[in-house]
Write a protein that holds these residues in place. Structure first.
Motif, mmCIF file in Angstrom:
data_model
loop_
_atom_site.group_PDB
_atom_site.id
_atom_site.type_symbol
_atom_site.label_atom_id
_atom_site.label_comp_id
_atom_site.label_asym_id
_atom_site.label_seq_id
_atom_site.Cartn_x
_atom_site.Cartn_y
_atom_site.Cartn_z
ATOM 1 N N MET A 85 2.280 -3.829 -8.956
ATOM 2 C CA MET A 85 2.915 -4.297 -7.732
ATOM 3 C C MET A 85 3.618 -5.620 -8.004
ATOM 4 N N SER A 86 4.827 -5.783 -7.443
ATOM 5 C CA SER A 86 5.592 -6.981 -7.696
ATOM 6 C C SER A 86 4.963 -8.199 -7.020
ATOM 7 N N ARG A 87 5.260 -9.368 -7.600
ATOM 8 C CA ARG A 87 4.762 -10.615 -7.028
ATOM 9 C C ARG A 87 5.292 -10.814 -5.620
ATOM 10 N N GLN A 88 6.526 -10.380 -5.377
ATOM 11 C CA GLN A 88 7.118 -10.527 -4.056
ATOM 12 C C GLN A 88 6.329 -9.749 -3.022
ATOM 13 N N HIS A 89 5.941 -8.510 -3.359
ATOM 14 C CA HIS A 89 5.182 -7.687 -2.424
ATOM 15 C C HIS A 89 3.812 -8.288 -2.128
ATOM 16 N N LEU A 121 1.486 0.923 7.029
ATOM 17 C CA LEU A 121 2.106 1.040 5.712
ATOM 18 C C LEU A 121 2.102 2.485 5.218
ATOM 19 N N ALA A 122 1.076 3.232 5.594
ATOM 20 C CA ALA A 122 0.981 4.631 5.175
ATOM 21 C C ALA A 122 1.830 5.556 6.044
ATOM 22 N N GLN A 144 7.627 2.264 1.231
ATOM 23 C CA GLN A 144 8.002 3.178 0.156
ATOM 24 C C GLN A 144 7.102 2.983 -1.057
ATOM 25 N N SER A 145 6.800 1.723 -1.375
ATOM 26 C CA SER A 145 5.934 1.433 -2.524
ATOM 27 C C SER A 145 4.528 1.972 -2.318
ATOM 28 N N CYS A 146 4.112 2.042 -1.050
ATOM 29 C CA CYS A 146 2.776 2.556 -0.748
ATOM 30 C C CYS A 146 2.615 3.990 -1.243
ATOM 31 N N LYS A 147 3.684 4.768 -1.170
ATOM 32 C CA LYS A 147 3.631 6.168 -1.605
ATOM 33 C C LYS A 147 3.487 6.280 -3.121
ATOM 34 N N ASP A 148 3.848 5.206 -3.832
ATOM 35 C CA ASP A 148 3.823 5.243 -5.294
ATOM 36 C C ASP A 148 2.518 4.722 -5.889
ATOM 37 N N VAL A 149 1.580 4.289 -5.039
ATOM 38 C CA VAL A 149 0.283 3.825 -5.551
ATOM 39 C C VAL A 149 -0.410 4.980 -6.279
ATOM 40 N N PHE A 150 -0.888 4.726 -7.466
ATOM 41 C CA PHE A 150 -1.369 5.783 -8.359
ATOM 42 C C PHE A 150 -2.665 6.421 -7.861
ATOM 43 N N LEU A 151 -2.689 7.749 -7.905
ATOM 44 C CA LEU A 151 -3.861 8.546 -7.541
ATOM 45 C C LEU A 151 -4.386 9.236 -8.792
ATOM 46 N N SER A 152 -5.557 8.821 -9.265
ATOM 47 C CA SER A 152 -6.121 9.410 -10.479
ATOM 48 C C SER A 152 -6.788 10.742 -10.171
ATOM 49 N N GLN A 156 -4.252 4.670 -0.434
ATOM 50 C CA GLN A 156 -3.114 4.052 -1.122
ATOM 51 C C GLN A 156 -2.717 2.747 -0.430
ATOM 52 N N ALA A 157 -2.672 2.782 0.903
ATOM 53 C CA ALA A 157 -2.292 1.584 1.652
ATOM 54 C C ALA A 157 -3.329 0.478 1.480
ATOM 55 N N TRP A 158 -4.616 0.856 1.479
ATOM 56 C CA TRP A 158 -5.666 -0.157 1.312
ATOM 57 C C TRP A 158 -5.581 -0.794 -0.082
ATOM 58 N N ALA A 159 -5.321 0.041 -1.081
ATOM 59 C CA ALA A 159 -5.159 -0.489 -2.439
ATOM 60 C C ALA A 159 -4.004 -1.490 -2.483
ATOM 61 N N MET A 160 -2.944 -1.173 -1.780
ATOM 62 C CA MET A 160 -1.788 -2.072 -1.743
ATOM 63 C C MET A 160 -2.143 -3.395 -1.069
#
Length: 302
Positions: A1-5, A35-36, A208-216, A253-257
């Protein structure tokens, strides 16, 4: 995740916490739902800060806000909007209703008629309103926060399970802590006039970034185990739907973000699963919903 986010997320959380004292966990759940891309149901008694939470979120995120007091005589047009004849153009013109705001507080949703409930929830699901053969899109950053008083028994129309499933999460705020109530007495309980701490572009980028949080594979397995556990449990009539299963993923995903990570860990699921499940499961009358949901989570994940 970017520093800006990460900086933006922390600024959002810090600001909203100034409006709703002593509820950091519930604020995170509400923001995670936004966010989700899901809607939020708050089931609680009157006067504990539901409107304050919605208004604080709207001001902090720089989004326009509308509050709808749901009543038994309210019609779908009162929420969605109506077409009115304009004699100057000799045509019917559509006048948008309050649903066209970005954050909409539907207060005491169970007081409205089933017809109005259905119209509202259809707009939530489709993110558009159809009238007179035309389709009108709702704002891209769109959130409905609906409230209902669980103690109310008269003059209400409970939402059926199919409509409850439209809400990503359900939370309760509960009473403030003693320190927060003392502050209300001495300083007042008005919502601070926040300035927006995020631009619209940044807000949409966060979603949009929330959707890209990795799911193992491990997290996917845990989600499937819990989903099937609700369906196979002897005390549950109807378990999680596929929409509920996807809500487990999206909320984690949103909580991880919010925790400034770009991947999910098991604790993210533990923090969000209860709020995703509590309003979705169909139980036999007399069952303790809170106890059973916590029992299923504990038995499945340990």
């Amino acid at each position: 995740m970017s520093r800006q986010h990460t900086d933006i997320i922390q600024s959002i959380l810090d600001t909203i916490n100034q409006g709703l004292l002593d509820k950091p966990f519930e604020i995170r759940l509400a923001l995670a739902s936004f966010l989700a891309g899901g809607h939020l149901l708050i089931q609680d008694i009157p006067g504990v800060g539901k409107t304050t939470l919605a208004l604080s979120m709207a001001r902090t995120l720089g989004l326009d806000f509308a509050r709808i007091q749901m009543t038994s005589d309210m019609l779908p047009g009162d929420v969605l909007g109506v077409s009115m004849f304009d004699p100057r153009t000799n045509e019917f013109c559509f006048h948008p209703g309050p649903i066209f705001h970005s954050i909409v507080l539907a207060d005491e949703i169970n007081r409205s008629s089933p017809r109005t409930q259905s119209a509202l929830l259809e707009a939530m699901a489709e993110k558009q309103v159809s009238a007179d053969g035309r389709t009108y899109p709702l704002p891209e950053a769109f959130l409905v926060i609906a409230t209902q008083n669980p103690l109310e028994e008269h003059g209400v129309n409970p939402l059926p399970n199919s409509q409850m499933d439209r809400f990503m999460m359900s939370i309760t705020l509960g009473y403030p802590g003693p320190g927060s109530e003392k502050d209300m007495l001495t300083k007042g309980a008005t919502v601070p006039d926040f300035e927006a701490v995020v631009s619209q572009e940044e807000l949409l980028s966060l979603r949009q970034s929330c959707k890209d949080v990795f799911l193992s594979d491990e997290i996917a397995r845990m989600i499937l185990e819990l989903t099937h556990a609700t369906r196979d449990h002897a005390e549950v009539k109807t378990g999680l739907s596929p929409r509920g299963m996807l809500a487990l993923k999206s909320s984690a995903q949103a909580w991880a973000m919010l925790e400034q990570r770009d991947y999910i860990i098991p604790q993210d699921l533990f923090n969000t699963a209860y709020s995703v499940m509590i309003h979705r499961l169909s139980l036999d009358p007399g069952k303790d919903r809170d106890l059973l949901v916590r029992k299923i989570i504990h038995e499945t994940w340990g």
